[in-house]
Design a protein around this motif. Structure first.
Motif, PDB file in Angstrom:
ATOM      1  N   ARG A 121       0.850  -1.193   0.000  1.00  0.00           N
ATOM      2  CA  ARG A 121       0.000   0.000   0.000  1.00  0.00           C
ATOM      3  C   ARG A 121       0.882   1.239   0.000  1.00  0.00           C
ATOM      4  NH1 ARG A 121      -4.052  -0.191   4.680  1.00  0.00           N
ATOM      5  NH2 ARG A 121      -4.545   1.846   3.854  1.00  0.00           N
ATOM      6  N   THR A 124       0.663   5.449   3.137  1.00  0.00           N
ATOM      7  CA  THR A 124       1.160   5.588   4.512  1.00  0.00           C
ATOM      8  C   THR A 124       2.371   6.524   4.531  1.00  0.00           C
ATOM      9  OG1 THR A 124       2.891   3.875   4.545  1.00  0.00           O
ATOM     10  CG2 THR A 124       0.600   3.123   4.810  1.00  0.00           C
ATOM     11  N   THR A 127       5.424   4.905   2.672  1.00  0.00           N
ATOM     12  CA  THR A 127       5.464   4.351   1.301  1.00  0.00           C
ATOM     13  C   THR A 127       4.880   5.256   0.233  1.00  0.00           C
ATOM     14  OG1 THR A 127       3.346   3.243   1.803  1.00  0.00           O
ATOM     15  CG2 THR A 127       5.378   1.940   2.102  1.00  0.00           C
ATOM     16  N   ARG A 162      -2.843  -4.307   6.866  1.00  0.00           N
ATOM     17  CA  ARG A 162      -1.659  -3.879   7.631  1.00  0.00           C
ATOM     18  C   ARG A 162      -0.368  -4.556   7.164  1.00  0.00           C
ATOM     19  NH1 ARG A 162      -3.703  -4.684  13.630  1.00  0.00           N
ATOM     20  NH2 ARG A 162      -1.475  -4.420  14.059  1.00  0.00           N
ATOM     21  N   ALA A 164       2.677  -4.415   4.925  1.00  0.00           N
ATOM     22  CA  ALA A 164       3.369  -3.313   4.229  1.00  0.00           C
ATOM     23  C   ALA A 164       4.107  -3.811   2.984  1.00  0.00           C
ATOM     24  CB  ALA A 164       4.361  -2.646   5.182  1.00  0.00           C
ATOM     25  N   TYR A 191       2.326  -3.119   9.573  1.00  0.00           N
ATOM     26  CA  TYR A 191       2.029  -1.856  10.276  1.00  0.00           C
ATOM     27  C   TYR A 191       1.271  -2.143  11.571  1.00  0.00           C
ATOM     28  CZ  TYR A 191       2.761   0.519   5.747  1.00  0.00           C
ATOM     29  OH  TYR A 191       3.280   0.988   4.566  1.00  0.00           O
ATOM     30  N   ARG A 195      -1.133   2.497  11.709  1.00  0.00           N
ATOM     31  CA  ARG A 195      -0.162   2.591  10.608  1.00  0.00           C
ATOM     32  C   ARG A 195       0.883   3.671  10.837  1.00  0.00           C
ATOM     33  NH1 ARG A 195      -4.687   1.020   7.889  1.00  0.00           N
ATOM     34  NH2 ARG A 195      -5.280   3.044   7.054  1.00  0.00           N
ATOM     35  N   LEU A 198       5.956   0.831  11.676  1.00  0.00           N
ATOM     36  CA  LEU A 198       6.273  -0.143  10.615  1.00  0.00           C
ATOM     37  C   LEU A 198       7.467  -0.975  11.042  1.00  0.00           C
ATOM     38  CD1 LEU A 198       6.310  -1.392   7.709  1.00  0.00           C
ATOM     39  CD2 LEU A 198       7.714   0.587   7.030  1.00  0.00           C
TER      40      LEU A 198
END
Ligand code: GLN
Length: 228
Positions: A121, A124, A127, A162, A164, A191, A195, A198
């Motif tokens: 994803r 966040t 990322t 969640r 990552a 995460y 979030r 990490l």
């Protein structure tokens, strides 16, 4: 972005993650494990890779109970950003900041090799510089990277989006061959619920300069540098 790297006896990747953060424009300080506070104004707490306390008991088991972790837990509870890389991920699980455990690799050996990951994803703080399902080329180096969680916890992590990063092949496929430590669902990083925390086993800090390795790790640090 003010980052504080927590250093334990046996940490050995603190200088590398400091260089990666500074290259992205962050201000970086280090915090010894006996400290009970993070520097004022810290946006990001970082738990680096290494062999804290010699990996005695379990990787991260002793560091997860260090004085500095009280400050990291309070920082996370306030919504502060926390990044745990490899031994740092193990410490986050041992300290209760992330669910699950990192068990011995399925081959019962230390693995150290290039590794492609799929970015699960991109919305966040960690990322945003990547594209959805982008395949990045970094590396792993660990003996206890085999992510495990009980079925209920795993279903919750998956259901809440969640995960990552996942271990994948160069085409982005989640193959057994690409998942060499045996992690459930090819999970390479997860995460917290909010979030803001990490943890990941691979080492993006090794991949921030083309001359030495490559630059696929830069996205994580550039995302963080813009997050605060
Ligand atoms: N590179 C690391 O941080 C290694 C983590 C831990 N010492 C392990 O072997 O699993």
């Amino acid at each position: 972005m003010k980052a504080a790297i927590v250093v334990f006896p046996g940490s050995n990747r603190d200088a590398d993650v400091a260089r990666a953060l500074r290259l992205a424009g962050a201000e970086v300080s280090t915090v010894w494990h006996t400290e009970t506070e993070l520097p004022a104004g810290t946006d990001l707490a970082v738990l680096p890779g290494g062999f804290s306390y010699g990996d005695y008991l379990r990787c991260g088991a002793i560091a997860g109970r260090a004085h500095a972790m009280d400050a990291v837990r309070a920082h996370a509870a306030r919504g502060g950003l926390v990044l745990g890389i490899c031994n740092g991920f193990q410490i986050l699980c041992e300290s209760g900041l992330l669910p699950g455990v990192l068990m011995r690799n399925v081959n019962r050996r230390f693995i150290c090799h290039r590794q492609t990951l799929r970015v699960e994803r991109t919305d966040t703080a960690f990322t945003r510089a990547y594209a959805q399902h982008q395949v990045i080329d970094v590396c792993v180096a660990h003996g206890e990277g085999n992510y495990f969680a009980d079925p209920e916890t795993l279903a919750r992590i998956e259901g809440e989006g969640r995960v990552a990063f996942r271990y994948c092949d160069e085409a982005g496929q989640l193959t057994v061959k690409a998942n060499r430590n045996g992690s459930l669902n090819s999970i390479a990083g997860i995460y917290s619920e909010a979030r803001n925390v990490l943890g990941l086993m691979p080492h993006p800090e090794n991949f921030v300069e083309g001359l030495v390795g490559g630059t696929d790790g830069r996205g994580l640090f550039e995302s963080l540098a813009k997050a605060a």
